[in-house]
Design a protein around this motif. Sequence first.
Motif, PDB file in Angstrom:
ATOM      1  N   PHE A 168      49.553  14.194  29.486  1.00  0.00           N
ATOM      2  CA  PHE A 168      49.478  15.780  29.241  1.00  0.00           C
ATOM      3  C   PHE A 168      50.619  16.415  29.083  1.00  0.00           C
ATOM      4  O   PHE A 168      51.172  16.527  29.879  1.00  0.00           O
TER       5      PHE A 168
ATOM      6  N   VAL B 128      53.724  15.215  31.099  1.00  0.00           N
ATOM      7  CA  VAL B 128      53.275  14.399  32.197  1.00  0.00           C
ATOM      8  C   VAL B 128      52.478  13.091  31.734  1.00  0.00           C
ATOM      9  O   VAL B 128      51.425  13.002  31.112  1.00  0.00           O
TER      10      VAL B 128
ATOM     11  N   ALA C 236      50.142  10.625  32.681  1.00  0.00           N
ATOM     12  CA  ALA C 236      49.186  10.438  33.822  1.00  0.00           C
ATOM     13  C   ALA C 236      48.951   8.780  33.969  1.00  0.00           C
ATOM     14  O   ALA C 236      48.577   8.698  35.149  1.00  0.00           O
TER      15      ALA C 236
ATOM     16  N   PRO D  73      47.645   7.110  46.031  1.00  0.00           N
ATOM     17  CA  PRO D  73      48.296   8.389  46.394  1.00  0.00           C
ATOM     18  C   PRO D  73      47.636   9.469  45.379  1.00  0.00           C
ATOM     19  O   PRO D  73      47.458   9.244  44.284  1.00  0.00           O
ATOM     20  N   ASN D  74      47.624  10.838  46.033  1.00  0.00           N
ATOM     21  CA  ASN D  74      47.327  11.894  45.080  1.00  0.00           C
ATOM     22  C   ASN D  74      48.271  12.091  43.866  1.00  0.00           C
ATOM     23  O   ASN D  74      49.409  11.964  43.904  1.00  0.00           O
ATOM     24  N   GLY D  75      47.538  12.065  42.690  1.00  0.00           N
ATOM     25  CA  GLY D  75      48.481  12.214  41.492  1.00  0.00           C
ATOM     26  C   GLY D  75      48.602  10.948  40.787  1.00  0.00           C
ATOM     27  O   GLY D  75      49.406  10.721  39.801  1.00  0.00           O
ATOM     28  N   ALA D  76      47.905   9.731  41.365  1.00  0.00           N
ATOM     29  CA  ALA D  76      48.408   8.487  40.812  1.00  0.00           C
ATOM     30  C   ALA D  76      47.812   8.360  39.463  1.00  0.00           C
ATOM     31  O   ALA D  76      48.049   7.287  38.809  1.00  0.00           O
ATOM     32  N   GLY D  77      46.611   8.885  39.254  1.00  0.00           N
ATOM     33  CA  GLY D  77      45.985   8.952  37.884  1.00  0.00           C
ATOM     34  C   GLY D  77      44.638   8.324  37.751  1.00  0.00           C
ATOM     35  O   GLY D  77      43.942   8.153  36.975  1.00  0.00           O
ATOM     36  N   LYS D  78      44.028   8.379  39.031  1.00  0.00           N
ATOM     37  CA  LYS D  78      42.684   7.511  39.237  1.00  0.00           C
ATOM     38  C   LYS D  78      41.475   8.465  38.518  1.00  0.00           C
ATOM     39  O   LYS D  78      40.701   7.969  37.578  1.00  0.00           O
ATOM     40  N   THR D  79      41.513   9.841  38.652  1.00  0.00           N
ATOM     41  CA  THR D  79      40.480  10.576  38.112  1.00  0.00           C
ATOM     42  C   THR D  79      40.696  10.456  36.468  1.00  0.00           C
ATOM     43  O   THR D  79      39.811  10.328  35.945  1.00  0.00           O
ATOM     44  N   THR D  80      42.018  10.739  36.083  1.00  0.00           N
ATOM     45  CA  THR D  80      42.419  10.676  34.506  1.00  0.00           C
ATOM     46  C   THR D  80      41.743   9.282  34.109  1.00  0.00           C
ATOM     47  O   THR D  80      41.227   9.398  33.041  1.00  0.00           O
TER      48      THR D  80
ATOM     49  N   TYR E 291      38.411  11.852  28.015  1.00  0.00           N
ATOM     50  CA  TYR E 291      39.895  11.849  27.392  1.00  0.00           C
ATOM     51  C   TYR E 291      39.679  10.661  26.536  1.00  0.00           C
ATOM     52  O   TYR E 291      39.419   9.563  26.901  1.00  0.00           O
TER      53      TYR E 291
ATOM     54  N   THR F  35      42.680  15.754  44.483  1.00  0.00           N
ATOM     55  CA  THR F  35      41.764  16.359  43.317  1.00  0.00           C
ATOM     56  C   THR F  35      41.503  15.479  41.998  1.00  0.00           C
ATOM     57  O   THR F  35      41.983  14.569  41.957  1.00  0.00           O
TER      58      THR F  35
HETATM   59  N1  LIG Z   1      44.002  18.018  32.360  1.00  0.00           N
HETATM   60  C1  LIG Z   1      45.379  18.039  32.953  1.00  0.00           C
HETATM   61  N2  LIG Z   1      46.125  18.300  32.425  1.00  0.00           N
HETATM   62  C2  LIG Z   1      47.464  18.370  32.770  1.00  0.00           C
HETATM   63  N3  LIG Z   1      48.067  17.278  33.781  1.00  0.00           N
HETATM   64  C3  LIG Z   1      47.138  16.592  34.256  1.00  0.00           C
HETATM   65  C4  LIG Z   1      45.577  16.819  33.821  1.00  0.00           C
HETATM   66  N4  LIG Z   1      44.893  15.965  34.649  1.00  0.00           N
HETATM   67  C5  LIG Z   1      45.627  15.179  35.497  1.00  0.00           C
HETATM   68  N5  LIG Z   1      46.993  15.816  35.263  1.00  0.00           N
HETATM   69  C6  LIG Z   1      48.203  15.103  35.906  1.00  0.00           C
HETATM   70  O1  LIG Z   1      48.350  13.840  35.792  1.00  0.00           O
HETATM   71  C7  LIG Z   1      48.599  13.061  37.055  1.00  0.00           C
HETATM   72  C8  LIG Z   1      47.515  12.148  37.553  1.00  0.00           C
HETATM   73  O2  LIG Z   1      46.166  13.012  37.953  1.00  0.00           O
HETATM   74  P1  LIG Z   1      44.953  12.587  38.458  1.00  0.00           P
HETATM   75  O3  LIG Z   1      44.541  11.584  37.576  1.00  0.00           O
HETATM   76  O4  LIG Z   1      44.133  13.726  38.822  1.00  0.00           O
HETATM   77  O5  LIG Z   1      45.426  11.742  39.783  1.00  0.00           O
HETATM   78  P2  LIG Z   1      44.404  11.172  41.059  1.00  0.00           P
HETATM   79  O6  LIG Z   1      43.138  11.471  40.645  1.00  0.00           O
HETATM   80  O7  LIG Z   1      44.918   9.744  41.489  1.00  0.00           O
HETATM   81  O8  LIG Z   1      44.771  12.309  42.013  1.00  0.00           O
HETATM   82  C9  LIG Z   1      48.908  14.243  38.002  1.00  0.00           C
HETATM   83  O9  LIG Z   1      50.339  14.388  37.670  1.00  0.00           O
HETATM   84  C10 LIG Z   1      48.367  15.503  37.178  1.00  0.00           C
HETATM   85  O10 LIG Z   1      48.838  16.761  37.816  1.00  0.00           O
END
Ligand SMILES: Nc1ncnc2c1ncn2[C@@H]1O[C@H](COP(=O)(O)OP(=O)(O)O)[C@@H](O)[C@H]1O
Length: 257
Positions: free
Chosen positions: A11, A14, A16, A35-42, A51, A257
Amino acid sequence: MLKVNKINKHFGGVQAICDCTLEVEKGTITGLIGPNGAGKTTLFNVITGFYKPGSGQIHFNDEDITGLQPYQIFRRGLFRTFQITREYKEMSVLENLLLIPKGQVGERLWNVWFKAKTIAEQEQENLDKAQEILEFLEMKSKKDMPAKHLPGGEKKLLELGRMMMVDLDMVLLDEPGAGIPPILQNKVLDYIKKMSRERGLTLFVVEHDMNVIMNLCDPIIVMTDGSVLTQGSPEEVRSDKRVIQAYLGQNPSEHHT
Ligand SMILES: Nc1ncnc2c1ncn2[C@@H]1O[C@H](COP(=O)(O)OP(=O)(O)O)[C@@H](O)[C@H]1O
Ligand SMILES: [Mg+2]
């Protein structure tokens, strides 16, 4: 069953997801932690078509599904829970359950024709099934309530109910335990295990509650900085120094998140 091969997703500046490669085997309940921000949700969003990846491939049941739309991926039997959209919120609890199979009847009309099953029969079956599910989830008294008026935990139960309505091959669950009252939480987790055991449903689960993950999942994949750090049984992951290191400075039970 699911093969993620060298996926990248950024993104802006970043990164991800960074060269992420992993597999989920048929019939398993595979956990995804990190950990938080690892990229799981993405990663979940990339797998289910919400995406588009920058590069890499995703195969599901030996078919390349990279870049397909979410509904096309759903039709192939891969589903992601916990995304009630605006339209669904306006509809009643019961209507929410009936929505998915109705769509299927339309799409699979050809099938219905050859099975000589009428739409009316199909609808009665779906209605019976929906009532059973509401009973199981202890939400029968709320069947006519608009979904938007449900408390958070019951919205999640409703999502789970929608998953029970259809025959799927694989479901991605994003924090299935969060926001559900503790008594129902165990019931939901038992149900997930039962679906896996009896119907061979494959599950890929993100969950920040370590007790839930350790009890429910095997194997567990650990993600840090957008790629896979390691994977193994709950015992292996729990005693892996690199995993403990990755979590240092962060409380693993902190809300993600
Ligand atoms: N829509 C988005 N736009 C910009 N940055 C994003 C977006 N979604 C996630 N990120 C970034 O990508 C990284 C991985 O996020 P995320 O997948 O939410 O991690 P996790 O679910 O493991 O906590 C983080 O640095 C987050 O800030
Ligand atoms: Mg997340």
